[in-house]
Enzyme design. Structure first.
Site, PDB file in Angstrom:
ATOM      1  N   ASP A 103       0.694  -1.136  -0.077  1.00  0.00           N
ATOM      2  CA  ASP A 103      -0.097   0.032   0.023  1.00  0.00           C
ATOM      3  C   ASP A 103       0.678   1.302  -0.043  1.00  0.00           C
ATOM      4  OD1 ASP A 103      -2.383  -1.150   0.008  1.00  0.00           O
ATOM      5  OD2 ASP A 103      -2.716  -1.334   2.156  1.00  0.00           O
ATOM      6  N   GLY A 104       1.989   1.115   0.509  1.00  0.00           N
ATOM      7  CA  GLY A 104       2.807   2.571   0.759  1.00  0.00           C
ATOM      8  C   GLY A 104       3.322   2.917  -0.793  1.00  0.00           C
ATOM      9  N   ASN A 144      -4.405   8.972   1.253  1.00  0.00           N
ATOM     10  CA  ASN A 144      -4.955   8.646   2.435  1.00  0.00           C
ATOM     11  C   ASN A 144      -5.468   9.507   3.512  1.00  0.00           C
ATOM     12  OD1 ASN A 144      -5.380   5.696   2.229  1.00  0.00           O
ATOM     13  ND2 ASN A 144      -3.502   5.356   3.580  1.00  0.00           N
ATOM     14  N   GLU A 145      -4.518  10.503   3.942  1.00  0.00           N
ATOM     15  CA  GLU A 145      -4.634  11.404   4.998  1.00  0.00           C
ATOM     16  C   GLU A 145      -3.791  12.489   5.016  1.00  0.00           C
ATOM     17  OE1 GLU A 145      -2.021   9.039   6.271  1.00  0.00           O
ATOM     18  OE2 GLU A 145      -3.972   7.912   6.564  1.00  0.00           O
ATOM     19  N   CYS A 149      -7.490   3.531   7.283  1.00  0.00           N
ATOM     20  CA  CYS A 149      -6.070   3.241   7.869  1.00  0.00           C
ATOM     21  C   CYS A 149      -5.669   4.083   9.081  1.00  0.00           C
ATOM     22  CB  CYS A 149      -4.979   4.107   6.539  1.00  0.00           C
ATOM     23  SG  CYS A 149      -3.531   3.766   6.877  1.00  0.00           S
ATOM     24  N   ASN A 187      -6.963   6.722  10.336  1.00  0.00           N
ATOM     25  CA  ASN A 187      -8.064   7.355  10.886  1.00  0.00           C
ATOM     26  C   ASN A 187      -8.960   6.131  11.711  1.00  0.00           C
ATOM     27  OD1 ASN A 187     -10.725   8.870  10.834  1.00  0.00           O
ATOM     28  ND2 ASN A 187     -11.423   7.021   9.728  1.00  0.00           N
ATOM     29  N   VAL A 188      -8.855   5.070  11.278  1.00  0.00           N
ATOM     30  CA  VAL A 188      -9.559   3.605  11.899  1.00  0.00           C
ATOM     31  C   VAL A 188      -9.053   3.384  13.075  1.00  0.00           C
ATOM     32  CG1 VAL A 188      -8.978   1.827  10.749  1.00  0.00           C
ATOM     33  CG2 VAL A 188     -11.343   2.133  11.346  1.00  0.00           C
TER      34      VAL A 188
END
Length: 314
Positions: free
Chosen positions: A67-68, A157-158, A201, A203-204
């Site tokens: 994912d990175g 993502n964020e 990610c 956040n959860v």
């Protein structure tokens, strides 16, 4: 899809990823495709070189890693609208990537791409800008001619505003504004502004809500706040989130984009986060792709561990 100019980025330091990348390059070159290949990792960023050296539009980016590696590709390629085929080779969770089993027969994959037998999933990106005080124009750094390039950050993502220090844990004080109105002041480890993609990610992990990946929305989630009244909030994608660092006399507050250091935030500066004017485009090869199936499998929900027959539906 045409396959005349293709980028191949493999996970830095992973020999399997590199071997598959070299195999893909050989096969694509036999199809008269021009290939640009290089490693992608924490200390390796091939995308500026790829984009600068491409003499023709890039048709596809093949990203081999986790994912990175996929996040890095999205940050650098989404503004140019380049579709990304991300494959999980050497990764872990693999939320954003195709399983390697889907990609194993690579020659069949090239055939599918040439015949347009695939789907494209578009995902919302976030954009952050660094501003001085209440000004609305970006401020240039030194002799840089483009303030936009100097202070524009993208993330899939964020965006995370939190302090970093080599010698101690720091509690930050951050003020949150949404569309110019003060919402709250937070004391804690920082603030996350997540996209729907990033909601599963960081956040959860900070007890924020999961938002369906196809939606356009933003989630603001405090990280370990000192007040139990500080709660996550979901806001419309058209909002502008402004974050001020208060009382940071040691200049520890930083902006992080998808977990990568973006820039330091000085006293009197604010970070504005909004929906970007570009989207990440991921190629989907799987048949019957389901976001909820991904959640069940990656988060190990009950549906992926327990199997029983539900006859009440008949």
């Amino acid at each position: 899809m045409q396959l005349k100019n293709v980028i191949i980025a493999h996970k830095a330091g992973d020999p399997t990823s590199r071997q598959v990348a070299e195999k893909c390059a050989r096969e694509l070159e036999k199809l008269n495709c021009h290939v640009l290949m290089g490693p992608s990792g924490a200390k390796d960023n091939p995308y500026p070189v790829f984009l600068a050296s491409a003499t023709h539009p890039i048709d596809l980016a093949i990203v081999l890693g986790g994912d990175g590696t996929a996040l890095a590709a999205a940050r650098h390629l989404s503004a140019d609208g380049i579709p990304i085929l991300a494959v999980n080779i050497g990764g872990h969770l693999g939320f954003l990537t195709e399983a390697f089993e889907t990609f194993r027969e690579t020659e069949a994959v090239w055939e599918r791409l040439l015949e347009d037998r695939y789907a494209i999933e578009r995902r919302m990106m976030l954009e952050a800008g660094l501003f001085e005080g209440n000004r609305t124009n970006l401020q240039p750094i030194g002799d840089r001619t483009s303030a936009l390039e100097a202070y524009r950050f993208l993330a899939l993502n964020e965006m995370c505003i939190k302090p970093a220090s080599a010698d101690r844990m720091i509690t930050s004080t951050l003020e949150l504004e949404i569309d110019g109105e003060v919402v709250d002041q937070y004391q804690g480890d920082g603030l996350i502004v997540a996209s729907p993609t990033g909601s599963t990610c960081y956040n959860v992990s900070a007890s924020g809500p999961i938002v369906y990946s196809g939606m356009e929305a933003m989630v603001v989630t405090p990280i370990c706040p000192l007040s139990l009244a500080s709660r996550p909030i979901v806001i419309p994608s058209g909002s502008v989130v402004s974050i001020w660092a208060l009382g940071d006399y040691e200049l520890n507050t930083k902006l992080w984009t998808d977990g990568v250091l973006g820039t330091a935030i000085w006293p009197g500066q604010r970070v504005d986060v909004r929906m970007a004017n570009c989207q990440a485009k991921f190629i989907i090869l799987r048949e019957n792709y389901s976001y909820y199936q991904t959640l069940r499998e990656k988060l190990l929900w009950t549906g992926s561990r327990i199997r029983y027959q539900n006859n009440h539906r008949n």
